[in-house]
Design an enzyme around this catalytic site. Structure first.
Site, mmCIF file in Angstrom:
data_model
loop_
_atom_site.group_PDB
_atom_site.id
_atom_site.type_symbol
_atom_site.label_atom_id
_atom_site.label_comp_id
_atom_site.label_asym_id
_atom_site.label_seq_id
_atom_site.Cartn_x
_atom_site.Cartn_y
_atom_site.Cartn_z
ATOM 1 N N ASP A 1 0.857 -1.184 0.000
ATOM 2 C CA ASP A 1 0.000 0.000 0.000
ATOM 3 C C ASP A 1 0.894 1.237 0.000
ATOM 4 O O ASP A 1 1.944 1.232 -0.626
ATOM 5 C CB ASP A 1 -0.944 -0.030 1.208
ATOM 6 C CG ASP A 1 -2.238 0.736 0.954
ATOM 7 O OD1 ASP A 1 -2.164 1.887 0.489
ATOM 8 O OD2 ASP A 1 -3.333 0.213 1.240
ATOM 9 N N HIS B 1 2.019 2.099 -3.205
ATOM 10 C CA HIS B 1 1.051 3.066 -3.721
ATOM 11 C C HIS B 1 1.556 4.500 -3.629
ATOM 12 O O HIS B 1 0.769 5.439 -3.689
ATOM 13 C CB HIS B 1 -0.277 2.935 -2.973
ATOM 14 C CG HIS B 1 -0.995 1.641 -3.238
ATOM 15 N ND1 HIS B 1 -2.253 1.363 -2.737
ATOM 16 C CD2 HIS B 1 -0.634 0.536 -3.945
ATOM 17 C CE1 HIS B 1 -2.626 0.145 -3.121
ATOM 18 N NE2 HIS B 1 -1.654 -0.374 -3.849
#
Length: 380
Positions: free
Chosen positions: A198, A221
């Site tokens: 993430d 991310h």
């Protein structure tokens, strides 16, 4: 006379240094019964070492020597009488079933803390390190692997330096952030490598004056502000102010520099951000503001975000984009983004659908210098 004075000052300095050294004490977890065999659970020994160190009126070193130490969920709490050093030379590994499944290791209520030592924290699928109400601290030369949700969570803390840290989790690990910061100020992250499933760094509500430099991010991310406007509010407002991200590299990430807000009724502010000297290597969305963030299907598409985004500068952002829209600024129709500055943007689309492009909605700002892709608002 001059020589006598110099000699006196030299002896005084040596004496002071010797007194300081004498005020350092080492609390070795093995002396409290810890067994580094990777099978014996050691939380009792670790906590006893910490508690005794915390009572020491000087600089206390909780030493974790070489070896593999199995550890249940623990909280290392203050206030302590002196400066605390948690020095890990070995590997600390989470037990297979923790008493507290929500958090593995927590440091709390400590003024003056260093976690260091070139050791490894292996979360074994649990949330690894959490720092709560820590002032004047350092995390340096450590490694964290196999964490869930976040390798390092920082809450209600101030003046922390994170340096030479390596964080890694599988690329497909869901919602596994590298470093998650909330309700904290003056957090500095430098010379750190983050590979995760993430956000490499997530800056959340209540964060002030966060400094990030020389960070390698990927996979993951990207570095994200938010999400904002969700359910992590203070007095029904979501505020993040003061962020500098400089001299950092993103490789094979889904996002690069991202600001994300829910389209909700909650108000807030994201302001005073500088992104400068950034390299993008095959990043899906190098620059993105998304004020219609909705990771589920339950959002109201007719609702606009009430988070004000303003005073954001992107300077010398260069590299390659996997998506044709290398710059996406999707702002709120109720509170448009204001004073967004693009300076020397050089992003090349690696696909075969033509050159890179920009997408803008509800943005007021300026562009300077070289612009690739061409900006979607006025040039200065």
């Amino acid at each position: 006379m001059g020589f006598t004075r110099i000699l006196f000052l030299t002896l005084l300095f040596v004496w002071a240094a010797d007194v300081q050294c004498q005020n350092v004490r080492i609390f070795n977890v093995k002396k409290y019964g810890a067994i580094p065999d990777g099978r014996t659970e050691n939380s009792k020994a670790f906590l006893e070492a910490w508690e005794n160190a915390c009572k020491w009126n000087g600089k206390a070193v909780v030493l974790v020597p070489a070896g593999t130490y199995l550890l249940d969920s623990v909280k290392f709490e203050g206030e302590c009488k002196g400066y605390m050093i948690f020095k890990v030379k070995g590997n600390v590994m989470a037990a297979s079933k923790l008493k507290d499944i929500n958090q593995w290791i927590t440091f709390k209520y400590v003024n003056g803390l260093t976690v260091a030592g070139r050791g490894t924290f292996d979360g074994q699928g649990y949330k690894s390190l959490r720092l709560e109400f820590i002032r004047n601290g350092k995390l340096q030369n450590i490694r964290s692997i196999n964490s869930q949700n976040a390798h390092i969570s920082i809450f209600a803390s101030s003046n922390l330096n994170i340096t030479n840290v390596k964080l890694s989790a599988p690329q497909d690990s869901p919602n596994t952030d590298g470093i998650k910061i909330s309700s904290s100020e003056e957090i500095r992250i430098t010379r750190t490598s983050i590979s995760t499933g993430d956000d490499c760094v997530a800056i959340l509500n209540g964060s002030k004056n966060t400094h990030i430099s020389q960070v390698f991010c990927g996979p993951g991310h990207g570095i994200s502000v938010g999400s904002m406007g969700g359910n992590t509010l203070i007095d029904n407002k979501d505020i993040v102010v003061g962020l500098a991200v400089t001299n950092s590299t993103f490789t094979n990430t889904s996002n690069g520099l991202r600001i994300k807000t829910w389209a909700s009724r909650y108000e807030g502010l994201a302001s005073g951000f500088t992104y400068e000297d950034i390299i993008m290597n095959d990043v899906e969305h190098p620059i993105i503001i998304d004020q219609q963030y909705c990771p589920s299907s339950s959002c109201d598409s007719k609702t606009a975000s009430r988070i004000q985004i303003r005073d954001i500068t992107y300077s010398n952002i260069r590299g390659t984009s996997k998506s044709k829209a290398a710059v996406t600024l999707n702002c709120s129709s109720i509170v448009p983004c204001n004073n967004i500055v693009l300076k020397d943007i050089r992003l090349v689309y690696t696909g075969n659908e033509g050159p890179a492009s920009s997408i803008c909605s509800n943005v007021h700002g300026y562009s300077y210098g070289l612009q690739n892709p061409p900006p979607c608002f006025r040039s200065a």
